[in-house]
Design an enzyme around this catalytic site. Structure first.
Site, PDB file in Angstrom:
ATOM      1  N   TYR A 119       7.223  -2.082  -4.662  1.00 49.58           N
ATOM      2  CA  TYR A 119       6.153  -2.404  -3.898  1.00 49.58           C
ATOM      3  C   TYR A 119       5.234  -1.325  -3.220  1.00 49.58           C
ATOM      4  O   TYR A 119       4.001  -1.544  -3.282  1.00 49.58           O
ATOM      5  CB  TYR A 119       6.578  -3.237  -2.566  1.00 49.58           C
ATOM      6  CG  TYR A 119       7.018  -4.715  -2.767  1.00 49.58           C
ATOM      7  CD1 TYR A 119       6.799  -5.676  -1.873  1.00 49.58           C
ATOM      8  CD2 TYR A 119       7.306  -5.106  -3.898  1.00 49.58           C
ATOM      9  CE1 TYR A 119       6.639  -7.074  -1.927  1.00 49.58           C
ATOM     10  CE2 TYR A 119       7.424  -6.681  -4.060  1.00 49.58           C
ATOM     11  CZ  TYR A 119       7.195  -7.546  -2.975  1.00 49.58           C
ATOM     12  OH  TYR A 119       7.270  -8.820  -3.435  1.00 49.58           O
ATOM     13  N   GLU A 137      -2.945  -1.056  -6.158  1.00 47.97           N
ATOM     14  CA  GLU A 137      -3.967  -2.018  -6.053  1.00 47.97           C
ATOM     15  C   GLU A 137      -4.802  -1.504  -5.116  1.00 47.97           C
ATOM     16  O   GLU A 137      -6.087  -1.827  -5.431  1.00 47.97           O
ATOM     17  CB  GLU A 137      -3.268  -3.323  -5.213  1.00 47.97           C
ATOM     18  CG  GLU A 137      -2.211  -3.946  -6.385  1.00 47.97           C
ATOM     19  CD  GLU A 137      -1.373  -5.216  -5.366  1.00 47.97           C
ATOM     20  OE1 GLU A 137      -2.134  -5.769  -4.587  1.00 47.97           O
ATOM     21  OE2 GLU A 137      -0.381  -5.549  -6.051  1.00 47.97           O
TER      22      GLU A 137
END
Lengths: 310, 221
Positions: B147, B154
């Site tokens: 994550y 991102e």
């Protein structure tokens, strides 16, 4: 009498409990807890009657006016009260005042000051009549809300959690700025004259109806602040449970018909869904409370919030 | 007794999960191959087709949640899929200039490993009724590393794409118009970056909670 105070996990919250006179009220108990803990003022306390483990019943909240004797468990010969901290509290008037202050101040800033140069537009700008009426309409609306907060509304709870201040102010202030940006924009395209007049006229009628609805709701409740629920009646309440929300929604519709921005309509949709949620809860609660049994009146068939849809 | 509907549901979900698993497996394989043979600038071109397909297929999962085919609440799948689709179509596919960035490699590898584990886990449960405990452990533990790497990739890619977004004026709707509406993709991207600030810790904490529940539950069994 001795009052044992436990937290929801069952641990003793105040060691040894509290000693209170037999004639004491719940309010006295709240004061005693506050005096002892110094941190938990009465509006932060949620005091309930313990429920048997595994029971699905909702715990009964102690009424501050009742005497402790009313909650004394005769079988067990003691009074146990479950304590929950509701977190820092703010009075509803304070909450509403700050929520409404934002739109009241931010919107005119976009109208009066050369804000758009910060967005890359030049300073010259033509102001259309609809934009002027819009700023007056908007400010009248939020001034009305502030006045109602201090002079009309009777709240069922005195306070609201502090976190609601941030959440609610974000909602009103961000949406207020979002709409103000578009209505006062130098490239704003006004609608036709007739549409503008219909929009503002209809909106104004709804705002005044909304004020009347609030006055009716206020008169339903006791001035001593005990809250409680009655079947609303009179004016639009005879056909719709939450006529106050109805008039508020239609009032924003009027504003949007006159000003025609996507931002305004988005706000209308969000506000409508929030109010519809509240209206459904209130309608269901009233129907459950006024079920026609044991001498209670039966809640009449009514629209919930938006005839002819719901 | 399994009713015909239950069997159909399991068959459909098994096929769905294993198919998407194959897609993501291809993504990982082609990414590592391109990385080794040509360098990070060529990773996107190598994985584009299976990536677009596998990621877009995830939209089905929203449908599955809505019609009650699976238990996952729509409220948690929607933001996850939203951010994935935004990166895939809204950044990488829309702005070719960003495709050669090294963060594309870390993004694609983080996503692929996570999805390979996840889809095979569900594929196992739907097809065979169980998944081995090491599989469960992988599913609820790899996110601890992936994550942060995925989210950083991102955020980084959105940030580095900003100049290209601004210059291209793509997906912008300007005033004046009769609905007094405007949309600026550049400012929307900045808003998206803003959402990551509270969104990422919230999502991570949610996964930590899920991990605790899933791993303690399996210990009890």
């Amino acid at each position: 009498m001795k009052v044992t105070l436990v937290s929801r996990s069952g641990r003793e919250f105040i060691n040894g409990g509290l000693e209170l006179p037999d004639s004491a009220t719940v309010a006295d108990l709240q004061e005693a807890i506050y005096k002892r803990t110094k941190k938990f003022y009465p509006s932060r306390q949620r005091l309930t009657v313990p429920v048997p483990p595994g029971s699905k019943e909702r715990p009964v909240v102690l009424n501050y006016k009742k005497s402790l004797k009313d909650y004394f468990d005769e079988k067990q010969n003691k009074l146990t009260v479950v304590f929950k901290d509701l977190g820092p509290q703010v009075s509803y008037s304070t909450l509403f005042f700050f929520e409404y202050l934002g739109p009241l101040i931010l919107y005119p800033i976009f109208y009066y000051f050369p804000m758009y140069k910060f967005f890359g537009y030049g300073e010259d700008r033509v102001i259309h009549p609809v934009q002027t009426y819009a700023v007056y309409y908007w400010c009248f609306h939020y001034l009305k809300r502030i006045m109602e907060t201090f002079f009309v509304h009777r709240f069922s709870h005195a306070t609201s959690p502090l976190s609601n201040v941030f959440r609610n102010c974000a909602y009103y202030w961000l949406f207020g700025s979002y709409i103000a940006y578009y209505v006062n924009h130098p490239l704003y395209t006004p609608v036709g004259d007739l549409q503008m007049k219909i929009g503002f006229g209809f909106g104004l009628v709804c705002q005044l109806s909304n004020l009347y609805c609030h006055i009716i709701l206020k008169n339903l409740r006791n001035p001593d602040g005990s809250g409680g629920y009655q079947i609303p009646h009179g004016f639009l309440f005879n056909i719709v449970t939450c006529a106050n929300y109805t008039t508020e929604i239609y009032q924003w519709l009027g504003f949007n018909i006159a000003t025609q921005t996507v931002a305004g309509y988005v706000f209308l949709i969000v506000a409508t869904s929030i109010m519809t949620n509240w209206a459904l809860t209130k309608h269901r609660r009233l129907k459950k409370l006024f079920d026609g049994n044991e001498g209670r009146p039966k809640y009449p068939r009514r629209w919930v919030i938006l005839p002819p849809f719901l | 007794m399994a009713s015909a509907l239950t069997v159909l549901r399991r068959l459909y979900l098994s096929i769905y999960n294993w198919l998407v698993f194959v897609g993501w497996f291809q993504v990982l394989f082609l990414a590592l191959k391109a990385l080794k043979e040509s360098g990070h600038e060529h990773v996107y071109n190598a994985v584009e087709k299976p990536l677009l397909l596998a990621q877009s297929a995830a939209v089905m999962e929203i449908l599955h949640g809505l019609i009650g085919l699976v238990r996952s609440p729509v409220s948690s799948t929607l933001p996850q899929i939203g951010s994935r689709l935004y990166l895939t179509w809204g950044i990488l596919w829309s702005f070719p200039e960003i495709r050669t960035h090294i963060l594309v490699t870390s993004l694609v590898i983080s996503w692929a490993i996570t999805e390979i584990i996840r889809y095979s886990f569900f594929g196992m449960k739907e097809a065979f009724g169980f998944a081995p405990s090491w599989h469960l452990w992988l599913r609820y533990s790899t996110f601890l590393v992936l994550y942060p790497t995925g989210i950083s990739s991102e955020v980084g890619l959105i940030y580095f794409a900003l100049p290209y977004i601004k210059a291209s004026e793509k997906y912008c709707f300007r005033m004046p118009n009769k609905w007094n509406f405007s949309f600026d993709y550049f400012y929307a991207a900045i808003l998206a970056l803003g959402i990551y600030v509270p969104g990422s810790p919230h999502l991570y904490r949610y996964m930590l909670g899920q991990r605790k529940r899933a791993l303690s539950k399996s210990k009890k069994e």
